[in-house]
Enzyme design. Structure first.
Site, short mmCIF file in Angstrom:
data_model
loop_
_atom_site.label_atom_id
_atom_site.label_comp_id
_atom_site.label_asym_id
_atom_site.label_seq_id
_atom_site.Cartn_x
_atom_site.Cartn_y
_atom_site.Cartn_z
CE1 TYR A 1 52.69 14.34 40.68
CE2 TYR A 1 53.96 14.02 42.40
CZ TYR A 1 53.54 14.71 41.29
OH TYR A 1 53.98 15.89 41.57
CG HIS B 1 49.35 18.20 43.91
ND1 HIS B 1 49.59 16.86 43.80
CD2 HIS B 1 49.89 18.80 42.66
CE1 HIS B 1 50.14 16.63 42.65
NE2 HIS B 1 50.38 17.75 41.89
#
Length: 366
Positions: A52, A120
């Protein structure tokens, strides 16, 4: 056994709102002010990822701001990040990179430990890749740099399978699973037997339901478009019906975002019990976002008496739930065939072995 399930607040601050995926200029956002107000409101858990970009950097700088350090110490909040996903089409689950990524996150946050590190989007790599990365994270737990190990992703079946394999290989469960976009007003597939029950059967005690608005789909104004453009996977048909639902909620004096968040918080509480907890992660970028989310939460969650403005320790408000019932039912009715529609993750041409999109000729040659 991890006691993470007893430490987390029902609402968790999601750091994706400070990314180029979700905002055109995240560097201009008042991150420190948002975090200070979040902590004051009892929202003392943050989830982010190096993917992010530049969320980790912004959060790390904000957490060192005097407005926060004067009032909160590192032990007052839970800090969660991820490893393995670098870009939309770039993954590195090797033990060396896992260790390097954790080291980088520790430096960015100026801390000597991370409360949770997730692998992730595990559906983009092989199961062996995921198990190897988890093994390295467990070594980092032994070293005191990581306190809890988790896996994240969209594919519920993959998450359940990896969780079972972790327990078999390492003799212990993963501490937490994070799934996004599948315990909300549009898609409730996380609650089917292959979801939460399978996770619990694998020994998992904590599940994080990320994106109760389905990456901004369940709100007025359409999906968020950041610096990287429109990345949302929803087809136009689903987007259109969600716009209709948003207009209906407005006609009822409500906002779709608020109704959707209350729905997700309800389902999280309804599916939790003594040793199994579901918490909700919601993306927050601004003070206005935070205020709306906290105020919405406090309409469906009764605050603890000791802190009437805090979501920490709150319990479900059944009177609000009764009032919301007709709104939930109407939204599901309007969604029709789009109810429980799931996205494809990863894309059909993605090869977990090669970690890239391959064409048919490559498939036949391999």
């Amino acid at each position: 056994m991890s006691d993470l399930h007893s430490q987390l607040p029902p609402l968790i601050l999601g750091g994706a709102g400070w990314s180029y995926q979700c905002h055109p200029a995240p560097d201009a956002l008042p991150v420190a002010n948002v975090i200070r107000q979040a902590f004051d409101s009892g929202v003392r858990a943050i989830d982010t990822s190096p993917y992010y970009e530049p969320s980790e950097q912004l959060l790390g700088k904000a957490l060192q701001n005097a407005s926060i350090t004067k009032h909160y110490t590192r032990s007052d909040y839970i800090l969660m990040t991820k490893v393995g996903r670098i870009k939309s089409d770039q993954f590195d689950y090797t033990p060396a990179w896992v260790r390097e990524s954790v080291s980088r996150s520790l430096k960015r946050f100026n801390t000597d430990y991370l409360d949770v590190v997730f692998c992730h989007d595990v559906e983009f790599v092989t199961e062996d890749d995921a198990l190897g990365a988890i093994g390295e994270l467990l070594k980092l737990v032994d070293e005191g740099k990581v306190r809890n190990v988790g896996i994240s992703g969209y594919r519920i079946d993959v998450l359940a399978r990896v969780a079972q394999s972790v327990r078999k290989r390492y003799g212990r469960p993963v501490d937490v699973i994070q799934n996004w976009g599948q315990m909300n007003l549009q898609n409730g597939r996380l609650e089917v037997e292959e979801g939460l029950k399978a996770f619990e059967d694998a020994g998992v005690q904590t599940v994080l339901n990320a994106s109760p608005l389905n990456i901004g789909l369940l709100r007025a104004g359409g999906v968020p478009v950041g610096k990287l453009g429109d990345f949302h996977p929803a087809p136009e048909g689903l987007r259109s019906v969600c716009r209709d639902v948003a207009e209906y909620m407005t006609s009822q004096g409500e906002s779709l975002a608020a109704v959707a968040l209350r729905y997700a918080l309800w389902r999280a509480e309804a599916t939790s019990h003594d040793h199994f907890r579901v918490c909700t992660i919601t993306g927050i970028s601004t003070i206005a976002d935070l205020t709306e989310n906290v105020n919405t939460s406090l309409t469906i969650l009764n605050p603890a008496e000791k802190s009437p403005t805090s979501v920490a320790g709150a319990t479900l408000d059944h009177s609000q739930l009764e009032r919301d019932g007709r709104l939930f039912d109407k939204a599901r009715e309007m969604l029709g065939d789009w109810s429980d529609y799931s996205f494809t993750s990863p894309d059909p041409g993605w090869s977990p072995e090669l970690k890239k999109i391959i064409n048919p000729s490559e498939k036949s040659d391999s």
